[in-house]
Design a protein around this motif. Structure first.
Motif, PDB file in Angstrom:
ATOM      1  N   ILE A   4      18.351  17.834  29.409  1.00 31.38           N
ATOM      2  CA  ILE A   4      17.874  16.604  30.396  1.00 31.38           C
ATOM      3  C   ILE A   4      16.144  16.777  30.534  1.00 31.38           C
ATOM      4  CG2 ILE A   4      17.662  15.897  32.901  1.00 31.38           C
ATOM      5  CD1 ILE A   4      20.531  16.731  32.949  1.00 31.38           C
ATOM      6  N   ILE A   5      15.796  17.909  30.558  1.00 31.66           N
ATOM      7  CA  ILE A   5      14.311  18.445  30.882  1.00 31.66           C
ATOM      8  C   ILE A   5      13.750  18.192  29.339  1.00 31.66           C
ATOM      9  CG2 ILE A   5      12.611  20.012  30.721  1.00 31.66           C
ATOM     10  CD1 ILE A   5      14.609  21.718  32.251  1.00 31.66           C
ATOM     11  N   ALA A   6      14.064  18.042  28.246  1.00 32.44           N
ATOM     12  CA  ALA A   6      13.718  17.529  26.808  1.00 32.44           C
ATOM     13  C   ALA A   6      13.838  16.075  27.059  1.00 32.44           C
ATOM     14  CB  ALA A   6      14.471  18.217  25.747  1.00 32.44           C
ATOM     15  N   TYR A   7      14.962  15.421  27.234  1.00 26.13           N
ATOM     16  CA  TYR A   7      14.608  14.067  27.359  1.00 26.13           C
ATOM     17  C   TYR A   7      13.754  13.341  28.178  1.00 26.13           C
ATOM     18  CZ  TYR A   7      16.056   9.293  28.160  1.00 26.13           C
ATOM     19  OH  TYR A   7      16.065   7.925  28.258  1.00 26.13           O
ATOM     20  N   PHE A   8      13.568  13.858  29.436  1.00 23.90           N
ATOM     21  CA  PHE A   8      12.561  13.213  30.167  1.00 23.90           C
ATOM     22  C   PHE A   8      11.156  13.781  29.870  1.00 23.90           C
ATOM     23  CE2 PHE A   8      16.389  12.183  32.686  1.00 23.90           C
ATOM     24  CZ  PHE A   8      15.958  11.021  33.069  1.00 23.90           C
ATOM     25  N   SER A   9      10.830  15.026  29.281  1.00 24.09           N
ATOM     26  CA  SER A   9       9.569  15.182  28.952  1.00 24.09           C
ATOM     27  C   SER A   9       9.117  14.376  28.035  1.00 24.09           C
ATOM     28  CB  SER A   9       9.681  16.924  28.055  1.00 24.09           C
ATOM     29  OG  SER A   9       9.979  17.737  29.240  1.00 24.09           O
ATOM     30  N   SER A  10       9.663  13.512  27.312  1.00 29.30           N
ATOM     31  CA  SER A  10       9.136  12.774  26.458  1.00 29.30           C
ATOM     32  C   SER A  10       9.788  11.064  26.388  1.00 29.30           C
ATOM     33  CB  SER A  10       9.133  13.184  24.925  1.00 29.30           C
ATOM     34  OG  SER A  10      10.449  13.625  24.351  1.00 29.30           O
ATOM     35  N   ILE A  11      10.248  10.844  27.531  1.00 34.06           N
ATOM     36  CA  ILE A  11      11.214   9.625  27.665  1.00 34.06           C
ATOM     37  C   ILE A  11      10.068   8.557  27.251  1.00 34.06           C
ATOM     38  CG2 ILE A  11      10.480   9.568  30.108  1.00 34.06           C
ATOM     39  CD1 ILE A  11      13.505   8.024  30.515  1.00 34.06           C
ATOM     40  N   PRO A  12      10.714   7.556  26.253  1.00 32.71           N
ATOM     41  CA  PRO A  12      10.011   6.463  25.583  1.00 32.71           C
ATOM     42  C   PRO A  12       9.708   5.368  26.805  1.00 32.71           C
ATOM     43  CG  PRO A  12      11.688   6.899  24.254  1.00 32.71           C
ATOM     44  CD  PRO A  12      11.790   7.614  25.409  1.00 32.71           C
ATOM     45  N   SER A  13       8.700   4.594  27.037  1.00 33.76           N
ATOM     46  CA  SER A  13       8.599   3.624  27.988  1.00 33.76           C
ATOM     47  C   SER A  13       9.626   2.609  28.133  1.00 33.76           C
ATOM     48  CB  SER A  13       7.154   3.180  27.864  1.00 33.76           C
ATOM     49  OG  SER A  13       6.254   3.951  27.963  1.00 33.76           O
ATOM     50  N   ARG A  16      12.685   3.742  30.003  1.00 33.66           N
ATOM     51  CA  ARG A  16      12.265   3.533  31.606  1.00 33.66           C
ATOM     52  C   ARG A  16      12.448   2.067  31.770  1.00 33.66           C
ATOM     53  NH1 ARG A  16       6.865   6.071  33.482  1.00 33.66           N
ATOM     54  NH2 ARG A  16       8.090   6.089  35.312  1.00 33.66           N
ATOM     55  N   SER A  17      12.077   1.191  30.869  1.00 39.15           N
ATOM     56  CA  SER A  17      12.274  -0.152  31.270  1.00 39.15           C
ATOM     57  C   SER A  17      13.892  -0.455  31.038  1.00 39.15           C
ATOM     58  CB  SER A  17      11.657  -1.040  30.150  1.00 39.15           C
ATOM     59  OG  SER A  17      10.205  -0.868  30.389  1.00 39.15           O
ATOM     60  N   LEU A  18      14.317   0.003  30.432  1.00 41.38           N
ATOM     61  CA  LEU A  18      15.833  -0.049  30.285  1.00 41.38           C
ATOM     62  C   LEU A  18      16.576   0.385  31.530  1.00 41.38           C
ATOM     63  CD1 LEU A  18      18.288  -0.917  28.182  1.00 41.38           C
ATOM     64  CD2 LEU A  18      18.539   1.096  27.504  1.00 41.38           C
ATOM     65  N   ILE A  19      16.430   1.656  32.049  1.00 45.21           N
ATOM     66  CA  ILE A  19      16.883   1.896  33.189  1.00 45.21           C
ATOM     67  C   ILE A  19      16.698   0.838  34.098  1.00 45.21           C
ATOM     68  CG2 ILE A  19      16.571   3.853  34.895  1.00 45.21           C
ATOM     69  CD1 ILE A  19      15.853   5.849  32.883  1.00 45.21           C
ATOM     70  N   LEU A  20      15.699   0.381  34.514  1.00 45.83           N
ATOM     71  CA  LEU A  20      15.102  -0.629  35.476  1.00 45.83           C
ATOM     72  C   LEU A  20      16.095  -1.893  35.324  1.00 45.83           C
ATOM     73  CD1 LEU A  20      13.591  -1.749  37.803  1.00 45.83           C
ATOM     74  CD2 LEU A  20      11.994  -2.549  36.025  1.00 45.83           C
ATOM     75  N   ILE A  21      16.177  -2.252  34.200  1.00 48.32           N
ATOM     76  CA  ILE A  21      16.838  -3.592  33.696  1.00 48.32           C
ATOM     77  C   ILE A  21      18.237  -3.356  33.935  1.00 48.32           C
ATOM     78  CG2 ILE A  21      17.237  -5.388  32.198  1.00 48.32           C
ATOM     79  CD1 ILE A  21      14.192  -4.954  31.092  1.00 48.32           C
ATOM     80  N   GLY A  22      18.647  -2.596  33.291  1.00 51.11           N
ATOM     81  CA  GLY A  22      20.074  -2.134  33.162  1.00 51.11           C
ATOM     82  C   GLY A  22      20.744  -1.787  34.668  1.00 51.11           C
ATOM     83  N   GLY A  23      19.971  -1.076  35.684  1.00 53.48           N
ATOM     84  CA  GLY A  23      20.642  -0.892  36.876  1.00 53.48           C
ATOM     85  C   GLY A  23      20.490  -2.134  37.805  1.00 53.48           C
ATOM     86  N   ILE A  24      19.685  -3.053  37.465  1.00 50.94           N
ATOM     87  CA  ILE A  24      19.614  -4.378  38.090  1.00 50.94           C
ATOM     88  C   ILE A  24      20.780  -5.258  37.762  1.00 50.94           C
ATOM     89  CG2 ILE A  24      18.472  -6.677  38.512  1.00 50.94           C
ATOM     90  CD1 ILE A  24      15.733  -5.310  38.622  1.00 50.94           C
ATOM     91  N   THR A  25      20.946  -5.215  36.405  1.00 49.80           N
ATOM     92  CA  THR A  25      22.024  -5.937  35.636  1.00 49.80           C
ATOM     93  C   THR A  25      23.505  -5.526  36.242  1.00 49.80           C
ATOM     94  OG1 THR A  25      20.882  -6.319  33.810  1.00 49.80           O
ATOM     95  CG2 THR A  25      23.237  -6.516  33.600  1.00 49.80           C
ATOM     96  N   LEU A 173      15.430   8.336  38.951  1.00 54.48           N
ATOM     97  CA  LEU A 173      16.650   8.196  39.982  1.00 54.48           C
ATOM     98  C   LEU A 173      16.472   7.434  41.097  1.00 54.48           C
ATOM     99  CD1 LEU A 173      17.452  12.159  40.100  1.00 54.48           C
ATOM    100  CD2 LEU A 173      18.957  10.362  38.951  1.00 54.48           C
ATOM    101  N   SER A 174      15.117   7.382  41.450  1.00 55.47           N
ATOM    102  CA  SER A 174      14.436   6.595  42.549  1.00 55.47           C
ATOM    103  C   SER A 174      14.714   5.046  42.417  1.00 55.47           C
ATOM    104  CB  SER A 174      12.940   6.758  42.949  1.00 55.47           C
ATOM    105  OG  SER A 174      12.729   5.923  43.880  1.00 55.47           O
ATOM    106  N   VAL A 175      14.484   4.681  41.205  1.00 53.00           N
ATOM    107  CA  VAL A 175      14.861   3.188  40.790  1.00 53.00           C
ATOM    108  C   VAL A 175      16.317   3.018  40.894  1.00 53.00           C
ATOM    109  CG1 VAL A 175      15.022   1.727  38.883  1.00 53.00           C
ATOM    110  CG2 VAL A 175      12.852   2.986  39.283  1.00 53.00           C
ATOM    111  N   ILE A 176      17.169   3.599  40.497  1.00 50.72           N
ATOM    112  CA  ILE A 176      18.622   3.390  40.577  1.00 50.72           C
ATOM    113  C   ILE A 176      19.218   3.668  41.851  1.00 50.72           C
ATOM    114  CG2 ILE A 176      20.818   4.485  39.735  1.00 50.72           C
ATOM    115  CD1 ILE A 176      19.466   2.933  37.555  1.00 50.72           C
ATOM    116  N   PHE A 177      18.823   4.460  42.646  1.00 49.47           N
ATOM    117  CA  PHE A 177      19.198   4.743  43.910  1.00 49.47           C
ATOM    118  C   PHE A 177      18.951   3.427  44.803  1.00 49.47           C
ATOM    119  CE2 PHE A 177      20.592   8.819  42.715  1.00 49.47           C
ATOM    120  CZ  PHE A 177      21.736   9.272  43.657  1.00 49.47           C
ATOM    121  N   SER A 178      17.577   3.040  44.625  1.00 54.68           N
ATOM    122  CA  SER A 178      17.049   1.916  45.501  1.00 54.68           C
ATOM    123  C   SER A 178      18.021   0.735  45.104  1.00 54.68           C
ATOM    124  CB  SER A 178      15.424   1.674  45.169  1.00 54.68           C
ATOM    125  OG  SER A 178      15.111   0.713  45.943  1.00 54.68           O
ATOM    126  N   GLN A 179      18.302   0.450  43.857  1.00 54.28           N
ATOM    127  CA  GLN A 179      18.993  -0.776  43.587  1.00 54.28           C
ATOM    128  C   GLN A 179      20.483  -0.620  43.935  1.00 54.28           C
ATOM    129  OE1 GLN A 179      18.625  -0.479  39.226  1.00 54.28           O
ATOM    130  NE2 GLN A 179      16.637  -1.500  38.913  1.00 54.28           N
TER     131      GLN A 179
END
Length: 275
Positions: A4-13, A16-25, A173-179
């Motif tokens: 998890i640390i390795a992934y979020f250390s270099s998470i591609p933009s 992050r966009s997919l998390i936002l759009i995926g959560g809303i969907t 996490l903030s994006v997902i929980f807020s949605q």
């Protein structure tokens, strides 16, 4: 945990966009299937306004991101901040502690202050004007509020000395929980109540969107519910009694027109929220 640390250390933009759009969907589909309220509104027109304000939030955070990155890197290089001064603890406990404290400063405190300082409330009120709360409401923030929230997040990173991977994890996490807690979804009351002992559940946050005091000034949290319970700002209200919006801007031309929403912070101040 290391993965998890390795992934979020270099998470591609793009991720992050997919998390936002995926959560809303996902939450959009769920609330259409299991709605809390059968709201009579033009959902796509309503979503269009909220999507525009979501885009401005993304833009503000993108433009200012270098400040956040430099702050996190500086605290790491100089071993500055509360997290650096902790005794050696397991990485999972270190992560949970960091997320809890980032949520305290970047979400709870930022939210609380915006309700208590009139100048900041002028920007935050745009979020509260929504009379149809659904998952798209999560990022219905005036650009000015996006700047305010960014400042508090950066302050949290500075005080805590959060590494950048933790900041990216917290923001995701903030994006997902807020949605999730804004979504117009119907959960069994017992399940919602159980969740509210640990996280901000949908029914818990909906109380915050009731149109009058004291409910508007309660349940400030975003991810964790511990801060509302600890600081005495937790309250409940039967969902049958909920009326969304804010009492100073209940007319549709005030709360459902993008041009007016952008102008609200600069308009003549209305009377304070009513009891």
């Amino acid at each position: 945990m290391n993965d998890i640390i390795a992934y979020f250390s270099s998470i591609p933009s793009s991720h992050r966009s997919l998390i936002l759009i995926g959560g809303i969907t996902i939450f959009w589909l769920i609330e259409n299937t299991f709605p809390l309220f059968q709201m009579q509104y033009r959902k796509w027109q309503h979503a269009g306004i909220n999507f525009f304000l979501t885009f401005t939030t993304i833009l503000v955070n993108f433009v200012l991101a270098f400040i956040l990155i430099k702050t996190a890197n500086w605290t790491t290089e100089n071993h500055f901040g509360l997290l650096h001064w902790l005794p050696k603890i397991p990485i999972w406990l270190y992560t949970i502690t960091g997320l809890l404290l980032l949520d305290l400063i970047g979400a709870y405190l930022a939210h609380f202050v915006q309700h208590k300082i009139k100048f900041l409330w002028r920007f935050h009120i745009v979020h509260h004007t929504d009379t149809w709360i659904d998952t798209t409401t999560a990022n219905r923030h005036h650009p000015g509020e996006s700047v305010i929230r960014f400042i508090f997040t950066t302050l949290g990173v500075l005080i805590l000395g959060s590494p950048m991977w933790m900041v990216f994890l917290y923001q995701s996490l903030s994006v997902i929980f807020s949605q999730f807690n804004h979504a117009n979804i119907s959960l069994p009351n017992k399940l919602d109540t159980l969740l509210s002992y640990f996280i901000i559940s949908p029914n818990m946050h909906k109380v915050h969107h009731h149109y009058v005091l004291p409910y508007t000034d309660s349940n400030y949290g975003n991810i964790f519910s511990v801060w509302d319970r600890l600081f005495g700002t937790f309250t409940t209200l039967p969902k049958e009694e909920l009326i969304y919006g804010v009492d100073t801007h209940m007319a549709s031309e005030e709360n459902n027109k993008l041009k007016n929403l952008l102008q609200i912070p600069f308009q003549k101040s209305r009377s304070a929220k009513n009891n």
